[in-house]
Design a protein around this motif. Structure first.
Motif, PDB file in Angstrom:
ATOM      1  N   PHE A  74       0.661  -1.338   0.010  1.00 39.86           N
ATOM      2  CA  PHE A  74       0.146   0.132  -0.230  1.00 39.86           C
ATOM      3  C   PHE A  74       0.725   1.367   0.048  1.00 39.86           C
ATOM      4  O   PHE A  74       0.261   2.284   0.411  1.00 39.86           O
ATOM      5  CB  PHE A  74      -0.939   0.156   1.288  1.00 39.86           C
ATOM      6  N   THR A  75       1.949   1.174  -0.431  1.00 40.98           N
ATOM      7  CA  THR A  75       2.754   2.322  -0.143  1.00 40.98           C
ATOM      8  C   THR A  75       2.933   3.064  -1.938  1.00 40.98           C
ATOM      9  O   THR A  75       3.482   2.223  -2.714  1.00 40.98           O
ATOM     10  CB  THR A  75       4.220   2.127   0.252  1.00 40.98           C
ATOM     11  N   GLY A  76       2.633   4.136  -1.983  1.00 39.33           N
ATOM     12  CA  GLY A  76       2.700   4.843  -3.275  1.00 39.33           C
ATOM     13  C   GLY A  76       4.317   5.052  -3.857  1.00 39.33           C
ATOM     14  O   GLY A  76       4.430   4.799  -4.995  1.00 39.33           O
ATOM     15  N   GLU A  77       5.098   5.116  -2.846  1.00 38.65           N
ATOM     16  CA  GLU A  77       6.737   5.204  -3.288  1.00 38.65           C
ATOM     17  C   GLU A  77       6.996   3.980  -4.035  1.00 38.65           C
ATOM     18  O   GLU A  77       7.391   4.095  -5.080  1.00 38.65           O
ATOM     19  CB  GLU A  77       7.541   5.224  -2.194  1.00 38.65           C
ATOM     20  N   LEU A  78       6.399   2.600  -3.811  1.00 37.50           N
ATOM     21  CA  LEU A  78       6.648   1.369  -3.993  1.00 37.50           C
ATOM     22  C   LEU A  78       6.311   1.408  -5.537  1.00 37.50           C
ATOM     23  O   LEU A  78       6.733   0.885  -6.412  1.00 37.50           O
ATOM     24  CB  LEU A  78       6.162   0.153  -3.414  1.00 37.50           C
ATOM     25  N   TRP A  79       4.885   1.841  -5.635  1.00 40.61           N
ATOM     26  CA  TRP A  79       4.266   2.000  -7.000  1.00 40.61           C
ATOM     27  C   TRP A  79       5.176   2.791  -7.966  1.00 40.61           C
ATOM     28  O   TRP A  79       5.219   2.303  -9.076  1.00 40.61           O
ATOM     29  CB  TRP A  79       2.916   2.346  -6.923  1.00 40.61           C
ATOM     30  N   ASP A  84       9.126   3.116 -12.477  1.00 40.28           N
ATOM     31  CA  ASP A  84      10.227   3.833 -13.112  1.00 40.28           C
ATOM     32  C   ASP A  84      11.459   2.854 -13.528  1.00 40.28           C
ATOM     33  O   ASP A  84      12.348   3.087 -14.395  1.00 40.28           O
ATOM     34  CB  ASP A  84      10.888   4.892 -12.160  1.00 40.28           C
ATOM     35  N   ILE A  85      11.493   1.742 -12.748  1.00 40.21           N
ATOM     36  CA  ILE A  85      12.686   0.650 -13.033  1.00 40.21           C
ATOM     37  C   ILE A  85      12.539  -0.124 -14.365  1.00 40.21           C
ATOM     38  O   ILE A  85      11.250  -0.337 -14.680  1.00 40.21           O
ATOM     39  CB  ILE A  85      13.022  -0.159 -11.643  1.00 40.21           C
TER      40      ILE A  85
END
Length: 178
Positions: A74-79, A84-85
């Motif tokens: 549930f973390t937007g940073e991980l999304w 991007d990778i």
């Protein structure tokens, strides 16, 4: 010279019946203690036996994978990282995760695990990897993260790899803690 009844009463003879009874009670107690010690020894030997991979271990791996994957799901940073990778980096993370998992399972002395292999690969590594990656992909789908984050197929794969890094750690940790 014969002793009279009065003389015999003055010198009491040891009562062999009571001594024999005490000895029998003592022997019974010693036998009971010996049996208890043997039972403890057998239990100790069973506990020292390496743990074979079983359904209880698979259930623990599932619980560990879900428990460690959910917070990162549930973390937007991980999304954003998943978007991007590149696939190359994602595969490098995948290989790094499996390498660390292999080293932890096969080379660490944590836990009393039986060494079981399938095609020269530890069975626990196979189960941990399969469970972790399937659970991560399933959770992304189940919670609709792929639609919320608007993932493409490659981004979905990247997100699965990233979340599975934590799921693998959780699956191993919970499996080895007994």
């Amino acid at each position: 010279m014969s002793e009279s009844n009065a003389d015999r009463m003055m010198k009491p003879e040891p009562e062999h019946g009571i001594q024999n009874e005490r000895r029998t009670d003592m022997e019974a107690k010693l036998e009971e203690i010996y049996e208890s010690i043997e039972a403890l020894r057998e239990e100790s030997e069973r506990n020292k036996a390496p743990d074979k991979l079983g359904w209880d271990d698979i259930a623990q791996e599932i619980v560990g994978a879900i428990t460690f994957a959910l917070p990162f799901l549930f973390t937007g940073e991980l999304w954003e990282i998943a978007k991007d990778i590149s696939l190359g980096r994602s595969m490098a993370i995948f290989l790094m995760t499996l390498t660390v998992a292999y080293l932890f399972i096969a080379k660490s002395r944590i836990g009393n695990l039986k060494r079981e292999e399938l095609f020269h690969i530890p069975k626990r590594l196979l189960t941990v990897a399969i469970i972790s990656y399937l659970i991560s992909a399933g959770l992304i789908y189940l919670y609709g993260i792929n639609w919320i984050a608007d993932f493409t197929s490659s981004q979905y794969l990247n997100a699965t790899v990233l979340i599975s890094t934590f799921a693998v750690i959780g699956a191993i940790a919970v499996d080895m803690v007994k």
